[in-house]
Design a protein around this motif. Structure first.
Motif, PDB file in Angstrom:
ATOM      1  N   ALA A  84       1.183  -1.380  -0.086  1.00 45.21           N
ATOM      2  CA  ALA A  84       0.182   0.333  -0.279  1.00 45.21           C
ATOM      3  C   ALA A  84       1.032   1.155   0.245  1.00 45.21           C
ATOM      4  O   ALA A  84       1.536   1.476   1.289  1.00 45.21           O
ATOM      5  N   TYR A  85       0.297   2.036  -0.558  1.00 44.96           N
ATOM      6  CA  TYR A  85       1.607   3.908  -1.590  1.00 44.96           C
ATOM      7  C   TYR A  85       0.726   4.618  -0.611  1.00 44.96           C
ATOM      8  O   TYR A  85      -0.739   4.444  -1.550  1.00 44.96           O
ATOM      9  N   ALA A  86       0.346   5.358   0.784  1.00 46.50           N
ATOM     10  CA  ALA A  86      -0.509   6.303   1.137  1.00 46.50           C
ATOM     11  C   ALA A  86       0.094   7.452   0.056  1.00 46.50           C
ATOM     12  O   ALA A  86       1.604   8.049   1.623  1.00 46.50           O
ATOM     13  N   LEU A 108      -4.917   6.653  -1.631  1.00 45.86           N
ATOM     14  CA  LEU A 108      -3.538   5.577  -1.409  1.00 45.86           C
ATOM     15  C   LEU A 108      -3.881   4.145  -2.741  1.00 45.86           C
ATOM     16  O   LEU A 108      -5.282   3.907  -2.870  1.00 45.86           O
ATOM     17  N   LEU A 109      -2.940   3.880  -3.109  1.00 43.73           N
ATOM     18  CA  LEU A 109      -3.024   3.013  -4.212  1.00 43.73           C
ATOM     19  C   LEU A 109      -2.108   1.498  -3.409  1.00 43.73           C
ATOM     20  O   LEU A 109      -1.901   1.180  -2.279  1.00 43.73           O
ATOM     21  N   LEU A 110      -3.626   0.244  -3.558  1.00 44.34           N
ATOM     22  CA  LEU A 110      -3.107  -1.086  -2.795  1.00 44.34           C
ATOM     23  C   LEU A 110      -2.921  -2.170  -4.310  1.00 44.34           C
ATOM     24  O   LEU A 110      -3.181  -1.793  -5.144  1.00 44.34           O
ATOM     25  N   CYS A 111      -1.555  -2.661  -4.114  1.00 40.48           N
ATOM     26  CA  CYS A 111      -1.598  -3.044  -5.810  1.00 40.48           C
ATOM     27  C   CYS A 111      -0.010  -3.846  -5.058  1.00 40.48           C
ATOM     28  O   CYS A 111       0.394  -4.298  -3.907  1.00 40.48           O
ATOM     29  N   ASP A 112      -0.155  -5.317  -5.669  1.00 41.22           N
ATOM     30  CA  ASP A 112       0.849  -6.758  -5.704  1.00 41.22           C
ATOM     31  C   ASP A 112       1.684  -5.997  -6.636  1.00 41.22           C
ATOM     32  O   ASP A 112       1.575  -5.435  -8.207  1.00 41.22           O
ATOM     33  N   VAL A 113       2.767  -5.757  -5.998  1.00 41.21           N
ATOM     34  CA  VAL A 113       4.055  -6.191  -6.410  1.00 41.21           C
ATOM     35  C   VAL A 113       4.730  -6.810  -7.597  1.00 41.21           C
ATOM     36  O   VAL A 113       6.012  -6.280  -8.023  1.00 41.21           O
ATOM     37  N   ASP A 114       4.272  -7.987  -7.522  1.00 42.65           N
ATOM     38  CA  ASP A 114       4.670  -8.441  -8.503  1.00 42.65           C
ATOM     39  C   ASP A 114       4.190  -9.336  -9.610  1.00 42.65           C
ATOM     40  O   ASP A 114       3.982  -9.590 -10.962  1.00 42.65           O
ATOM     41  N   ARG A 115       3.282  -8.146 -10.221  1.00 45.07           N
ATOM     42  CA  ARG A 115       3.089  -7.721 -11.435  1.00 45.07           C
ATOM     43  C   ARG A 115       3.463  -6.113 -11.865  1.00 45.07           C
ATOM     44  O   ARG A 115       3.954  -5.452 -11.077  1.00 45.07           O
ATOM     45  N   PRO A 116       3.968  -6.441 -13.168  1.00 47.35           N
ATOM     46  CA  PRO A 116       5.008  -4.486 -13.791  1.00 47.35           C
ATOM     47  C   PRO A 116       4.794  -3.661 -13.700  1.00 47.35           C
ATOM     48  O   PRO A 116       2.443  -3.523 -13.008  1.00 47.35           O
ATOM     49  N   LEU A 117       5.060  -2.701 -12.712  1.00 45.99           N
ATOM     50  CA  LEU A 117       4.948  -1.169 -12.115  1.00 45.99           C
ATOM     51  C   LEU A 117       5.895  -0.209 -13.061  1.00 45.99           C
ATOM     52  O   LEU A 117       6.728  -1.025 -12.268  1.00 45.99           O
ATOM     53  N   VAL A 118       4.743   0.563 -12.343  1.00 48.08           N
ATOM     54  CA  VAL A 118       6.260   1.991 -13.267  1.00 48.08           C
ATOM     55  C   VAL A 118       5.565   3.426 -12.201  1.00 48.08           C
ATOM     56  O   VAL A 118       3.555   3.139 -12.719  1.00 48.08           O
ATOM     57  N   ARG A 119       6.252   3.762 -11.669  1.00 45.64           N
ATOM     58  CA  ARG A 119       5.404   5.434 -11.161  1.00 45.64           C
ATOM     59  C   ARG A 119       7.178   6.460 -11.042  1.00 45.64           C
ATOM     60  O   ARG A 119       7.455   5.936 -11.114  1.00 45.64           O
ATOM     61  N   GLY A 120       5.976   7.148 -11.182  1.00 45.33           N
ATOM     62  CA  GLY A 120       6.673   8.404 -12.071  1.00 45.33           C
ATOM     63  C   GLY A 120       6.072   9.387 -11.557  1.00 45.33           C
ATOM     64  O   GLY A 120       5.453  10.042 -11.070  1.00 45.33           O
ATOM     65  N   PHE A 121       7.325  10.318 -10.378  1.00 44.39           N
ATOM     66  CA  PHE A 121       7.053  11.374  -9.407  1.00 44.39           C
ATOM     67  C   PHE A 121       7.938  12.749 -10.331  1.00 44.39           C
ATOM     68  O   PHE A 121       8.975  12.770  -9.690  1.00 44.39           O
ATOM     69  N   GLY A 122       7.045  13.184 -10.651  1.00 46.40           N
ATOM     70  CA  GLY A 122       7.275  14.237 -11.675  1.00 46.40           C
ATOM     71  C   GLY A 122       7.605  15.274 -11.070  1.00 46.40           C
ATOM     72  O   GLY A 122       9.051  16.711 -11.131  1.00 46.40           O
ATOM     73  N   HIS A 123       6.878  15.279  -9.339  1.00 44.71           N
ATOM     74  CA  HIS A 123       7.174  17.341  -8.599  1.00 44.71           C
ATOM     75  C   HIS A 123       8.090  16.324  -7.448  1.00 44.71           C
ATOM     76  O   HIS A 123       7.281  17.403  -6.558  1.00 44.71           O
ATOM     77  N   GLY A 124       8.366  14.961  -7.656  1.00 45.53           N
ATOM     78  CA  GLY A 124       8.910  14.693  -5.978  1.00 45.53           C
ATOM     79  C   GLY A 124       8.179  14.319  -5.460  1.00 45.53           C
ATOM     80  O   GLY A 124       6.636  13.770  -5.907  1.00 45.53           O
ATOM     81  N   LEU A 125       8.524  13.080  -4.029  1.00 44.94           N
ATOM     82  CA  LEU A 125       7.416  12.425  -3.572  1.00 44.94           C
ATOM     83  C   LEU A 125       7.784  12.307  -1.923  1.00 44.94           C
ATOM     84  O   LEU A 125       8.310  13.009  -1.680  1.00 44.94           O
ATOM     85  N   GLU A 126       6.413  12.501  -1.296  1.00 45.47           N
ATOM     86  CA  GLU A 126       6.585  12.080   0.063  1.00 45.47           C
ATOM     87  C   GLU A 126       4.759  10.848  -0.288  1.00 45.47           C
ATOM     88  O   GLU A 126       3.814  11.753  -0.183  1.00 45.47           O
ATOM     89  N   GLU A 127       5.607   9.890   1.005  1.00 44.74           N
ATOM     90  CA  GLU A 127       4.578   8.863   1.294  1.00 44.74           C
ATOM     91  C   GLU A 127       4.985   7.829   1.719  1.00 44.74           C
ATOM     92  O   GLU A 127       5.953   8.262   2.283  1.00 44.74           O
TER      93      GLU A 127
END
Length: 311
Positions: A84-86, A108-127
């Motif tokens: 889970a990524y909040a 909040l994103l809940l996902c199975d990380v054993d499926r291909p995943l891309v996340r882009g943070f164009g303005h940075g992140l705090e999670e």
């Protein structure tokens, strides 16, 4: 005794002293292996980690970048986990399970990380991140995976109450000025309810709501089962059955969480008297607090936070 590791902080500052490769390796070792790609310019990131029995919690901040787990990485080095990524700050452009979508602050994103995943943070992140091993996820949900990514609101008036409770619980453990140990059972149950939605058992949903209510009212010395039942909207008798199903009770849950809070306050080393800390945590009897603390942690409350005696 709690099976909890120390909070560990890892910082990367891409000025020649620490490389992005170190960041990738750190995440592979503790959280989830990801390939990191950067825009032009320096990269800075920070991660606070906490292992609570089987569940791993983290607070992650960073400048603009993107991370990915492609099919080859998943096949060769599976994470075997649900995460889970909040999002607290910064939007994330996500590609996962054939979908492309944006996760915004307060979601909040809940996902199975054993499926291909891309996340882009164009303005940075705090999670905040919560990693649940697949075996633990299966125990609480009866599922081995997710049908697809789950995105819910965790902040604001229309927030999902379970997502909001998970963010508060994890935030208190890794992002608060005085970190309070996370309740692993509560974390697992919250993730379970978020994953199963309307298919969650009413017993589990009620217990999760009750644990959250207790955490939010720990400092009230009058907190009791009647208050918790009223807060959740069920009878005291049903509330008792809900906790009995998990092998515990409302008074034991209240006591355990008050002791966790007291330990956190004492561990700051600010020199507060134990009797004052006990009162702040809702205890009305200093002797009962002292006995309960020693029984739980194996040493007197007065020894926590003190510098070791000189040899």
């Amino acid at each position: 005794m709690r099976a909890v590791s120390e909070l560990r902080t890892f910082v990367v500052d891409d000025d020649g002293r620490t490389r992005v490769a170190d960041w990738e390796q750190h995440n592979a070792d503790l959280l989830v292996e990801l390939a990191c790609s950067l825009p032009d310019g320096p990269f800075r990131a920070r991660e606070v980690n906490l292992q609570v029995d089987r569940v791993h919690l983290a607070l992650v901040t960073g400048t603009p970048h993107a991370v990915a787990r492609d099919a080859a990485m998943v096949a060769e080095r599976p994470a075997d986990a649900i995460v889970a990524y909040a999002a607290l700050r910064g939007e994330a452009l996500v590609e996962h399970d054939g979908r492309r979508f944006v996760v915004r602050p307060g979601q909040l994103l809940l996902c199975d990380v054993d499926r291909p995943l891309v996340r882009g943070f164009g303005h940075g992140l705090e999670e905040l991140a919560v990693k649940v091993p697949r075996a633990a996820f299966a125990e609480t949900t009866g599922l081995t995976s997710l049908a697809g990514p789950v995105v819910v609101d965790a902040g604001g008036q229309d927030a999902d109450p379970y997502a909001r409770a998970l963010v508060r619980l994890v935030g208190r453990a890794v992002a608060a000025e005085v970190p309070v140990a996370a309740d692993e059972s509560a974390v697992l149950e919250l993730v379970s309810v978020l994953a199963t939605g309307d298919r969650s058992s009413p017993t589990l949903a009620h217990r999760v709501a009750a644990r959250s209510f207790i955490d939010d009212h720990l400092t009230d010395p009058q907190l009791c089962a009647a208050d918790v039942a009223a807060g959740v909207g069920i009878s005291e008798r049903h509330l008792s059955r809900v906790f009995a199903d998990a092998g515990t009770s409302v008074p034991r849950q209240i006591l355990a969480r008050r002791l966790d809070l007291a330990h956190a306050l004492l561990a700051t080393g600010r020199g507060e008297r134990t009797v004052d800390v006990a009162a702040r945590c809702g205890f009305t009897s200093a002797s009962y607090f002292s006995q309960s603390f020693r029984r739980r942690f194996g040493r007197p409350a007065g020894e926590v936070g003190r510098p070791p005696a000189a040899p």
